[in-house]
Write an enzyme that holds these catalytic residues in place. Structure first.
Site: not given
Ligand code: FAD
Length: 811
Positions: A257, A536, A226
């Site tokens: 947006y 339920d 995205h």
């Molecule tokens: P992440 O931030 O992806 O964290 C997951 C972590 O797991 C990473 O740091 C990764 O390194 C780690 N990891 C993965 N595998 C391993 C492993 N095997 N061992 C150790 N570490 C590992 N949301 C909003 O609310 N508002 C917005 O405006 C918005 N805009 C967005 C725009 C873009 C371009 C994108 C990509 C996303 C956007 N989102 C937005 C969505 C939002 O950013 C994500 O849903 C949210 O940040 C997810 O957080 P997270 O901590 O679950 O994931």
């Protein structure tokens, strides 16, 4: 000495950090958070997000996640730097349909306690001067929404979590495997070595399946690329030093947006075919190649709403990835692997509330807010299959900003699960809706002739409320009340519980008394430790040590998971999902006995086969087991038979019933019948957040029977008294209309929202259910319900509206 931790959280994005912070707040210690990337700009989605928090959501739970996040973010700083900007957010409408939709969304917000106001184009331009007011019809402003520096918010939460030493964060450590012993989590293997732990919480977002697959847990989502981009500095913003100063804007008519960003403007777009990425292909920094062709149309459309953007270059371009699950909701909670928890598919917007919820879940097994929409246990097997996951995740990306009617049907994949009655239903011109993958009749077009008979008793509908609706539903309802209806109920979940420990096990899980004679049906809730209604259902005793637990088709996997999780650690109880083995028909209505009696040699009189009992029947040649219960509130039976007899059984009943005026009746009639009778629907009227006392189900609780899960909490609630009550209301204005989730007002104050609503055709009133504060819950209480912004008067009434003396059911 090998390293050992109580809990390892994998992933230090905003979701992992929020979970760690909330767990520490709840007193957890000895937590290690690992991330493969550097802390806290790890390279995950959080590092890429523009950080806009648009809280408006049709789901009450998701709305509260967002509202809580905003409060949490408000005073967060990371290394002394402010991370949250409460600039508010706008949704604007270009089309008339969108303007109406905004009124509906404003209604959700109001019902869920989120401040909002609808504005005209000039008022919107006052808030965001770059907008062309001529390009829109109006919009909604949510002042408490805003924009955050996403990865710094994560860092701020981590700092707080680590402050007292309860949590340690370690970057540059990739987890490669999760080790199970005797089926439960004991360790993780990292690129730095093995680390022992009691529990794992997976917060790896777009990578989620890579580790979940290793322990056999399916997470049905896909990552979607995205993109958003920042313009070159705009002359209109020259000298602007603030990071963000204007409300962010959603332009859903064009799936886009925007937000202000220093001297630039940021445009994000969903206007392209979904670019689905398997979790295995994500790579380490979660960036995807930028595609000019995907962004072209966005550039043009952005300039339409913001003329200052015309001809400007986009200089900073991001094509990141985020999770789209098969139903658009997060995937959270305990998995079937003991010690393995997940918290996946959560936006920055919801990360605060999600952290609070997963921490409560892991600490006390229950959550303050209803988790049923986000529960990892909710998925049916077909929903986890790659073809379905890819198709639905992509469709959810396409529809992310679409106007979705509450009864809108998915187009693909359809026809997945069919009952043995399917060919009969087709002959009757069933209009099929998909429910848990099953094709279920909503009404039968062949019943059109009934309309003349019930003329004047079925109010007309037009426009929005007439979509996916037919007056035939009303005719089927009335035919059932006056003669009899034949309902296909093949989607029901049937769970067989057997063994020497079966009775004790069910007594501990159920709030009603299960120890009743063979052949007795018991309606009951299963409660959580806080007294919330987790399931339920009915329990029928087939034999001394053999029971059938019967529950809805949709909630089957959830209920089964709850039951499995509470099995004793020995082999005294055997649990089997026999749903596919048996199918079900409902034969209900005042003539039901006349129809069935000639087909069976058994005595089915009220004395021989009373209400709430069950027994074997020989219906013609068909071996059947019938329960004298009715969700429609009528005399009749739920009839179970091995699936292969289903089609034949339908024909037998149909042929016998036609001379009595039997009508095939669909799920539309089913819903209005149950609402007249005041039967609660799990997931709408009752859920883990509501307890039987406030939900009016205390009559099905036997506190005196001995210990059962939730009993103590319920006793406490009983002592303290409840603050709200599930109430039945009817519109006093015949124009009144609602489809669900509309706000309920007492004077100017929103006091709740509609949980269930339908027309009560045999009572001639439009029925509404919703939780009301006690001050408004007494019959006669006057309220208003807003439908698309227009308020209609309603009054609280005694329930149930139909047959309160139970004469029909017991007849
Ligand atoms: P992440 O931030 O992806 O964290 C997951 C972590 O797991 C990473 O740091 C990764 O390194 C780690 N990891 C993965 N595998 C391993 C492993 N095997 N061992 C150790 N570490 C590992 N949301 C909003 O609310 N508002 C917005 O405006 C918005 N805009 C967005 C725009 C873009 C371009 C994108 C990509 C996303 C956007 N989102 C937005 C969505 C939002 O950013 C994500 O849903 C949210 O940040 C997810 O957080 P997270 O901590 O679950 O994931």
């Amino acid at each position: 000495m090998p390293e050992h931790r109580r809990l390892v959280i994998i992933g230090a994005g905003i979701v992992g950090c929020s979970a760690a912070y909330h767990l520490a707040e709840l007193g957890w210690e000895d937590i290690l958070v690992l991330d493969q990337g550097p802390l806290f700009e790890t390279g995950g989605s959080t590092s890429h997000a523009p950080g806009i928090v648009f809280g408006t959501n049709p789901s009450h739970t998701m709305s509260r996640f967002a509202q809580y996040s905003v409060k949490l973010f408000n005073d967060l700083t990371y290394q002394g730097e402010r991370c949250w900007y409460p600039v508010g957010c706008l949704e604007v409408a270009e089309s008339e349909a969108r303007m109406r939709e905004i009124l509906r969304r404003s209604g959700y917000n109001t019902g869920y306690g989120m401040r909002n106001e609808t504005l005209n184009p000039q008022e919107i331009q006052t808030l965001v001067p770059l907008i062309d007011p001529g390009a829109i019809q109006g919009g909604m402003f949510v002042p408490d929404d805003g924009v955050g520096k996403a990865w710094k918010l994560a860092g701020a939460l981590a700092e707080r979590a680590a402050k007292d030493g309860a949590v340690e964060f370690r970057g540059g450590t990739a987890v490669q495997d999760i080790i199970l012993e005797n089926g439960r989590v004991t360790a993780v293997v990292t690129d730095q070595g093995r680390l022992y732990c009691e529990q794992v919480l997976l917060c790896t977002n777009i990578w989620g399946s890579v580790l979940a697959d290793k322990v056999g847990v399916d997470l049905p989502f896909m990552a979607c690329a995205h993109h958003y981009a920042l313009t070159e500095p705009l002359p209109e913003l020259a000298g602007e030093t603030r990071w963000t100063a204007y409300p962010a804007v959603r332009h859903q008519d064009r799936a886009m947006y925007f937000r202000h960003w220093g001297e630039s403007w940021c445009t994000g777009s969903y206007r392209h075919e979904p670019r689905i990425v398997s979790p295995y292909q994500v790579g380490k920094d979660a960036y995807w190649a930028w595609r000019d062709d995907d962004f072209e149309v966005a550039i043009e459309d952005a300039a339409h709403l913001f003329p200052a953007l015309r001809g400007r270059r986009y200089i900073e371009k991001v094509n990141g990835m985020f999770v789209f699950s098969v139903d658009g909701f997060p995937i959270m909670g305990p998995t079937e692997v003991p010690g393995f928890w997940v918290s996946i598919g959560i936006w920055v917007t919801h990360s605060g509330g999600a952290g609070k919820t997963i921490a409560e879940w892991m600490t006390r097994g229950t959550t303050e807010w209803d988790p049923h929409e986000i529960d990892v246990a909710r998925f049916h097997e077909f929903q986890k299959k790659p073809a379905f996951v890819t198709a639905r995740s992509a469709q959810n990306y396409r529809e992310v900003y679409d106007i979705i009617h509450p009864l809108q049907q998915m187009e693909r994949p359809r026809g997945l699960r069919k009952t043995p009655f399917h060919e009969h239903l087709k002959k009757l011109e069933a209009v099929f809706f998909a429910s848990a993958g099953w094709e279920r009749p909503q009404w039968y077009a062949a019943n059109r002739d009934l309309l003349a008979e019930f003329e004047g008793r079925i109010p007309e509908r037009r426009g929005w409320e007439a979509q996916n609706w037919s007056p035939i539903q009303g005719a089927e309802h009335l035919a059932t009340r006056e003669r009899a209806g034949l309902f296909e109920l093949g989607a029901f979940t049937k769970i067989e519980v057997s063994g020497p420990g079966a009775l004790g096990y069910l007594e501990r899980l159920c709030a009603n008394r299960i120890d009743r004679p063979v052949g007795k049906v018991v309606y009951t809730s299963m409660l959580n430790e806080s007294g919330g209604i987790v399931c339920d259902l009915t329990v029928t005793r087939l034999a001394r040590e053999r029971f059938w637990v019967l529950t809805g088709g949709g909630s089957g996997p959830h209920d089964l998971a709850w039951m499995r999780r509470h099995l004793p650690g020995d082999v005294s109880v055997h649990l089997a999902d026999v749903s596919s083995q048996y199918t079900t028909l409902g034969l209900w209505g005042p003539r039901a006995r006349e129809i069935l009696a000639p087909l069976v040699p058994e005595d089915i009189s009220n004395t021989a086969f009373p209400y709430y009992s069950a027994r074997s029947l020989s219906i013609g040649e068909v071996p059947a087991y019938a329960l004298r219960v009715s969700y429609a509130g009528e005399l009749g039976w739920e009839i179970y038979t091995p699936t292969e007899y289903g089609a034949y059984l339908w024909q037998l009943l149909w042929d016998a019933g036609r001379p009595h005026g039997l009508a095939a009746a669909g799920m539309g009639a089913f819903d209005s019948l149950r609402l007249e009778k005041g039967y609660r629907l799990w997931g709408q009227d009752i859920d883990p957040e509501s307890n039987p006392i406030e939900a009016g189900l205390d009559w099905a609780v036997r506190s005196g029977k001995g210990e059962f899960t939730g009993r103590r909490a319920l006793e406490q609630i009983r002592e303290q008294g409840v603050r709200r009550k599930l109430c039945c209301m009817v519109f006093t204005d015949r124009q009144g209309m609602a489809l669900g989730k509309e706000p309920i007002f007492a004077g100017d104050r929103a006091v709740g929202y509609v949980t269930s609503t339908n027309y009560g055709y045999s009572r001639g009133v439009h029925i509404l259910y919703g939780y009301l504060p006690l001050a408004h819950a007494e019959p006669g209480g006057e309220l208003e319900v807003a439908y698309f912004g227009k308020r209609y008067p309603a009054v609280v009434v005694e329930e149930p509206l139909f047959d309160p003396g139970m004469a029909r059911m017991r007849g």
